[in-house]
Design a protein around this motif. Structure first.
Motif, short mmCIF file in Angstrom:
data_model
loop_
_atom_site.label_atom_id
_atom_site.label_comp_id
_atom_site.label_asym_id
_atom_site.label_seq_id
_atom_site.Cartn_x
_atom_site.Cartn_y
_atom_site.Cartn_z
N ASP A 167 72.18 -7.75 41.51
CA ASP A 167 72.95 -6.64 43.10
C ASP A 167 71.77 -6.51 43.70
O ASP A 167 71.09 -5.72 43.26
N THR A 217 75.11 -10.00 44.75
CA THR A 217 76.43 -9.30 45.98
C THR A 217 74.42 -8.39 46.65
O THR A 217 73.92 -8.11 46.22
N ASN A 257 74.12 -5.82 49.93
CA ASN A 257 74.37 -4.45 50.76
C ASN A 257 73.40 -4.31 52.48
O ASN A 257 72.49 -4.59 51.26
N LYS A 310 81.79 -8.60 52.12
CA LYS A 310 82.19 -7.72 51.33
C LYS A 310 82.56 -6.72 52.36
O LYS A 310 82.33 -6.40 53.51
N SER A 319 76.37 -0.84 40.59
CA SER A 319 75.71 0.25 40.93
C SER A 319 75.44 0.79 39.16
O SER A 319 75.69 2.01 39.02
N THR A 373 77.82 -6.53 38.12
CA THR A 373 76.64 -6.61 39.31
C THR A 373 75.33 -6.04 38.87
O THR A 373 75.48 -4.93 39.98
O1 G3P Z 1 76.87 -3.32 45.08
C1 G3P Z 1 76.94 -2.24 45.04
C2 G3P Z 1 75.56 -1.45 44.58
O2 G3P Z 1 73.88 -2.44 45.46
C3 G3P Z 1 75.55 0.22 45.17
O3 G3P Z 1 74.25 0.35 43.84
O4 G3P Z 1 72.53 1.33 43.74
O5 G3P Z 1 73.20 1.87 45.40
O6 G3P Z 1 74.74 3.34 43.53
P1 G3P Z 1 73.45 2.24 44.36
#
Ligand code: G3P
Length: 308
Positions: free
Chosen positions: A43, A63, A65, A125, A258, A277
């Motif tokens: 991630d 993954t 974001n 996504k 997460s 992830t």
């Molecule tokens: O893949 C989703 C992840 O990146 C969110 O993680 O740590 O921002 O809650 P977080």
């Protein structure tokens, strides 16, 4: 913590129907023992983190974001796209999730097509919820998921916080659903403070190399100090979604996301997640244990006797 007996009995049957993760080459006599194992993704959008994990055979997917891209140094769409393309190329043929940022369906589809053009391993996504907070149709994400399914574009339905969101996303045609288990736990700590007391040493030991009193130690201690439903909420969400998908033989993969610590990694495996992830620092630390260190040192020292 979930007990092994709580794992849905249909889990293994459903996994057998999924893609082979560790194929055995025809020339090999020894079949791979974990052909249908859950997959581990990184991630992160940082190449320096991705490379050693891929080389070590630890991850077979990534993954990203917008937050992770920003953290990786992206300061414009040009640099963001450069980073995304580099990851997609490096990870091929393994899946890389790239997130939509547009909010209007037509623009989202256009952006999805652009991202999908970066490589055949791209998974788009799509945030499932939250659109009403930015004054958009609250079903935007689900409608876009359906359209992308019709266009044969693989999707990862993200920002999932309950089982019905995951179910709607699967019905819309999502290839993966991403429940954010860590944020569920964070939310409960923030809004429903529990009495803090010393954690169970078996859990606390996982982060023994983190600096004393530092945020990693504190987070882990806080996590294990919480009891019952509060501590388990994120993991139970994963288990609940897996149970529903098992019941109805839904092939959408449950991509647990997460993560806050290595304990959650182990719990997600028990909960039946298809993919985990995980941030690179947690993945790098998972192989460590103080008793492994102690044992390795003793075996190494004792083996020196044979050199004489
Ligand atoms: O893949 C989703 C992840 O990146 C969110 O993680 O740590 O921002 O809650 P977080």
């Amino acid at each position: 913590m979930l007990k092994p007996a709580e794992i849905h009995q249909g889990s293994s049957e459903r996994r057998l129907g999924m893609e082979v993760v560790n194929p055995t080459a025809k020339s090999k006599k020894l079949a791979h023992p974990a052909a249908h194992a859950p997959r581990i993704f990184a991630d992160t959008a940082t190449m320096e983190e991705i490379k050693p994990l891929k080389e070590g055979g630890i991850v077979n997917g990534v993954t990203t974001n917008p937050t992770l891209l920003k953290r990786a140094g992206a300061t414009s769409w040009v640099t963001a796209d450069k980073i995304q393309k580099e990851i997609v190329k490096y990870m091929a043929p393994y899946p890389v999730s790239l997130e939509l940022t547009e909010l209007e369906p037509a623009k989202m589809i256009k952006q999805a097509k652009k991202l999908a053009g970066f490589g055949s391993n791209v998974v788009v996504k799509v945030p499932v919820g939250g659109y009403s907070t930015v004054e958009r149709d609250r079903l935007t994400g689900l409608k876009v998921l359906r359209q992308l399914w019709e266009l044969n574009i693989k999707t990862n339905a993200t920002l999932i916080f309950n089982t019905t969101q995951a179910f709607w996303a699967a019905n819309a045609g999502a290839s993966y659903v991403s429940p954010f288990l860590g944020r569920v736990a964070d939310y409960l700590y923030k809004h429903d403070q529990v009495e803090r007391h010393a954690g169970n040493a078996l859990y606390y030991i996982e982060n023994h190399k983190a600096p004393e009193g530092g945020p990693e130690r504190q987070a882990n201690t806080a996590y294990v100090a919480a009891g019952g439903d509060r501590k388990d909420a994120g993991i139970r969400l994963i288990n609940e979604i897996v149970s529903v998908f098992n019941t109805y033989q839904i092939k959408t993969e449950v991509l647990a996301a997460s993560f806050r610590n290595a304990v959650q990694v182990m719990e997600c495996l028990l909960a039946g997640a298809d993919i985990l992830t995980v941030p690179a620092p947690i993945l790098m630390g998972v192989a460590d244990h103080p008793l492994s260190d102690e044992g390795m040192k003793a075996f190494y020292e004792d083996s020196k006797v044979f050199d004489k």
